[in-house]
Enzyme design. Structure first.
Site, PDB file in Angstrom:
ATOM      1  N   GLU A  93      -1.633   9.836  11.399  1.00 39.77           N
ATOM      2  CA  GLU A  93      -2.946  10.351  11.012  1.00 39.77           C
ATOM      3  C   GLU A  93      -3.980   9.894  12.038  1.00 39.77           C
ATOM      4  OE1 GLU A  93      -5.455  10.528   6.949  1.00 39.77           O
ATOM      5  OE2 GLU A  93      -5.458   8.545   7.893  1.00 39.77           O
ATOM      6  N   SER A 124       0.819  -1.208   0.000  1.00 36.43           N
ATOM      7  CA  SER A 124       0.000   0.000   0.000  1.00 36.43           C
ATOM      8  C   SER A 124       0.855   1.262   0.000  1.00 36.43           C
ATOM      9  CB  SER A 124      -0.923  -0.008   1.231  1.00 36.43           C
ATOM     10  OG  SER A 124      -1.737   1.136   1.253  1.00 36.43           O
ATOM     11  N   HIS A 132     -15.797   1.499   1.652  1.00 31.77           N
ATOM     12  CA  HIS A 132     -14.452   1.006   1.337  1.00 31.77           C
ATOM     13  C   HIS A 132     -14.516  -0.375   0.685  1.00 31.77           C
ATOM     14  CE1 HIS A 132     -10.088   0.622   1.865  1.00 31.77           C
ATOM     15  NE2 HIS A 132     -10.321  -0.611   2.274  1.00 31.77           N
ATOM     16  N   HIS A 150     -10.105  14.638  10.331  1.00 30.01           N
ATOM     17  CA  HIS A 150      -8.744  14.128  10.202  1.00 30.01           C
ATOM     18  C   HIS A 150      -7.726  15.098  10.808  1.00 30.01           C
ATOM     19  CE1 HIS A 150      -9.454  11.171   6.610  1.00 30.01           C
ATOM     20  NE2 HIS A 150     -10.398  11.092   7.527  1.00 30.01           N
TER      21      HIS A 150
END
Length: 252
Positions: free
Chosen positions: A156, A66, A172, A137
């Site tokens: 994050e 990823s 997702h 976020h």
């Protein structure tokens, strides 16, 4: 982008190179620091106010595949240097809250934290993404101390309600079923569901606020001693904080 740092090789990472292990130790340690901080906040709320805004937390570190794909999508050299400097979500923690106002309470807690530095904020609740995605976020720098010194590590933080997390999880899964993009009819339905969830969150928040108001009134009426104890603890916390900054204080 020209970069003379070490190039990331997926096969080497899978075999566990020393450089990759060192960087992963850095990210995992930063997540432990954040997780400990969140758990302390959770314990504080439960102890003082008999209420916990945090339902649960999830942590994760991106897989090597990823990380590499993200750098390639961004058109940058696949190097450790670029990974550390430009990929902000290698390490991530998700905080799931009960109600909408809880999200902003937790954001304020992070803003008041003296050992964390917030370098980016994105409020996707007030301004959702085109897909319907909602969340708050934060990108923070977490100081992690090792034997040879302290390193600031990016993490994050995603803060959302249970309903938002339910929607994001399903979105997702659906998105990754379609390599060439989600069909328009399904995208429209997802956006519609996101709006319904937003309305539900708003209604549940009002219900939660009314419940807390009634409980507080009941405590003040029937348990004044407990209220006084909470106020005393809060005073002690303020004095300890001020003393830690080198100021002289006394409880009045």
């Amino acid at each position: 982008m020209k970069d003379n740092s070490i190039v990331i090789n997926l096969d080497d990472i899978k075999n566990g190179t020393a450089e990759f292990k060192k960087i992963m130790l850095m990210y995992n340690s930063a997540l432990k620091e954040i997780e400990t901080k969140v758990n302390i906040l959770s314990d504080e709320f439960q102890t003082l106010y008999k209420y916990n805004p945090i339902e649960h937390i999830k942590t994760r570190v991106k897989t090597p595949e990823s990380i590499i794909k993200k750098m390639e999508r961004k058109g940058m050299g696949v190097t450790y240097n670029n990974m550390v400097n430009y990929i902000n979500d290698v390490a991530g923690i998700r905080i799931i809250c009960s109600f909408l106002p809880d999200i902003y309470r937790i954001v304020e807690m992070f803003e008041r934290s003296e050992d964390l530095k917030i370098i980016e904020k994105k409020d996707y609740i007030k301004t959702p993404k085109a897909s319907g995605y909602s969340s708050f976020h934060l990108i923070v720098l977490v100081p992690v101390t090792f034997s040879n010194g302290t390193v600031d590590v990016k993490v994050e933080i995603q803060i959302r309600t249970i309903a938002m997390d339910f929607w994001a999880s399903l979105e997702h899964k659906i998105k990754y079923k379609y390599e060439n993009g989600v069909p328009k009819n399904i995208s429209k339905e997802l956006i519609s569901c996101a709006r319904m969830i937003n309305k539900l969150d708003t209604k549940m928040s009002k219900l939660g606020e009314e419940t807390m108001k009634q409980l507080t009134e009941s405590m003040e009426k029937n348990e004044p001693e407990q209220i006084n104890q909470i106020k005393l603890i809060e005073k002690l916390e303020k004095v300890l904080l001020m003393n830690s900054e080198g100021k002289k204080n006394e409880i009045r």
